[in-house]
Scaffold this active site. Sequence first.
Site, PDB file in Angstrom:
ATOM      1  CD  GLU A 155      -2.796   1.460   0.377  1.00 15.79           C
ATOM      2  OE1 GLU A 155      -3.395   2.555   0.369  1.00 15.79           O
ATOM      3  OE2 GLU A 155      -3.028   0.563  -0.447  1.00 15.79           O
ATOM      4  CG  HIS A 212      -0.627   2.426  -5.045  1.00 16.83           C
ATOM      5  ND1 HIS A 212      -1.805   2.965  -4.573  1.00 16.83           N
ATOM      6  CD2 HIS A 212      -0.689   2.527  -6.400  1.00 16.83           C
ATOM      7  CE1 HIS A 212      -2.540   3.372  -5.597  1.00 16.83           C
ATOM      8  NE2 HIS A 212      -1.897   3.122  -6.712  1.00 16.83           N
ATOM      9  CG  HIS A 224      -8.400   5.585  -6.280  1.00  9.56           C
ATOM     10  ND1 HIS A 224      -7.872   6.851  -6.306  1.00  9.56           N
ATOM     11  CD2 HIS A 224      -7.386   4.769  -5.870  1.00  9.56           C
ATOM     12  CE1 HIS A 224      -6.608   6.818  -5.928  1.00  9.56           C
ATOM     13  NE2 HIS A 224      -6.292   5.572  -5.666  1.00  9.56           N
ATOM     14  CG  HIS A 234     -17.044  -6.779 -17.148  1.00 11.37           C
ATOM     15  ND1 HIS A 234     -16.635  -5.613 -17.748  1.00 11.37           N
ATOM     16  CD2 HIS A 234     -15.914  -7.531 -17.000  1.00 11.37           C
ATOM     17  CE1 HIS A 234     -15.334  -5.640 -17.947  1.00 11.37           C
ATOM     18  NE2 HIS A 234     -14.866  -6.791 -17.521  1.00 11.37           N
ATOM     19  CG  HIS A 260      -8.807  -8.467 -17.458  1.00 18.72           C
ATOM     20  ND1 HIS A 260      -8.900  -8.552 -18.832  1.00 18.72           N
ATOM     21  CD2 HIS A 260     -10.065  -8.239 -17.016  1.00 18.72           C
ATOM     22  CE1 HIS A 260     -10.159  -8.394 -19.205  1.00 18.72           C
ATOM     23  NE2 HIS A 260     -10.878  -8.184 -18.121  1.00 18.72           N
TER      24      HIS A 260
END
Length: 337
Positions: free
Chosen positions: A71, A74, A136, A243, A300
């Site tokens: 975390e 990032h 986000h 989706h 992906h």
Amino acid sequence: MYRRLVFIALALTLIVVVLGAYVRLSDAGLGCPDWPGCYGQLTPAHAADEIAAAVAESPEGPVSMHKAWKEMVHRYLAASLGFIILVIAGLAWRRRADPSVRATIAVSLVAVVIFQGLLGKWTVTLLLKPAIVTGHLIGGLTTLSLLALLALRAAQVSRPTVPASLVRWARIGLLVVIVQIILGGWTSTNYAALACTDFPTCHGSWWPDMDMANAFHVVRELGMTAQGDMLSLQALTAIHWMHRLGALVVTGVLLVLALRLALAGQRGMAGAVFAALAVQVSLGIANVVMSLPLGLAVAHNAGAAVLLLTLVVVNERLVPARAWDLAGRRNDENAYA
């Protein structure tokens, strides 16, 4: 300096977007349960006692040292990107008379990055609410797209003469990719990627039992309905199946776009669209068939970013040269007014 920074920021944004997907998919999004530091400290190493206490209290919980580092790395990269974008905006404003600079986009990026930082904070403090986490993701890809526009203008890419109908298909292609990315983000943030474990059907049906109302109710907690009940399998199925249907629409539109690009003599762009689409569709199918391995799931997400970038490049290059030149002259006139 301006041009180099734009390309550095573009590459760093792609890294941040992919790393963000890795953090989310490895369940490290709450590795540090506060923001911007980790238990108020600069690094997880400085918060080792607090992290150890959290692990002792809940060994299977969201906090651990390795998740905290994921975390925080990032966050460090995102903060570095924000600083670079501030410098880019300052340089762009100083050179706003230059036709190779898009000062308005560069300055707008600062606002996007500030809001993106707030979304990053709310992702943690509001405990991974799907609407915030999806927002986000969208913010990160918006930053990536705007930086791509700055890079293309700085590189002064060639603009071929093509039929107006091809430009319209490119616009439609970009639109359906954006909608599909939002659907994909909603699928991922609701952990609905394995709501259907068979392919090409779902639960053995071409139209499975679905709960659309709760599936796409935006303001709610993770895994809950707006009324506070557990989100049903039917709701998760609806998210996943929409989706998949979106993927069919994107595939059809982009295949037509690639064909029309090839017929217009733009074989390079046609090949790029087809290749990005083929890789992304293959990764999507593989994730379902192989039960969402972490590496494929992250790939992906990266594929979605690459497909979006491809459509941004195609659309920017197909802008008529005359319109682009006029925009540059308007920048000159505004700067010297």
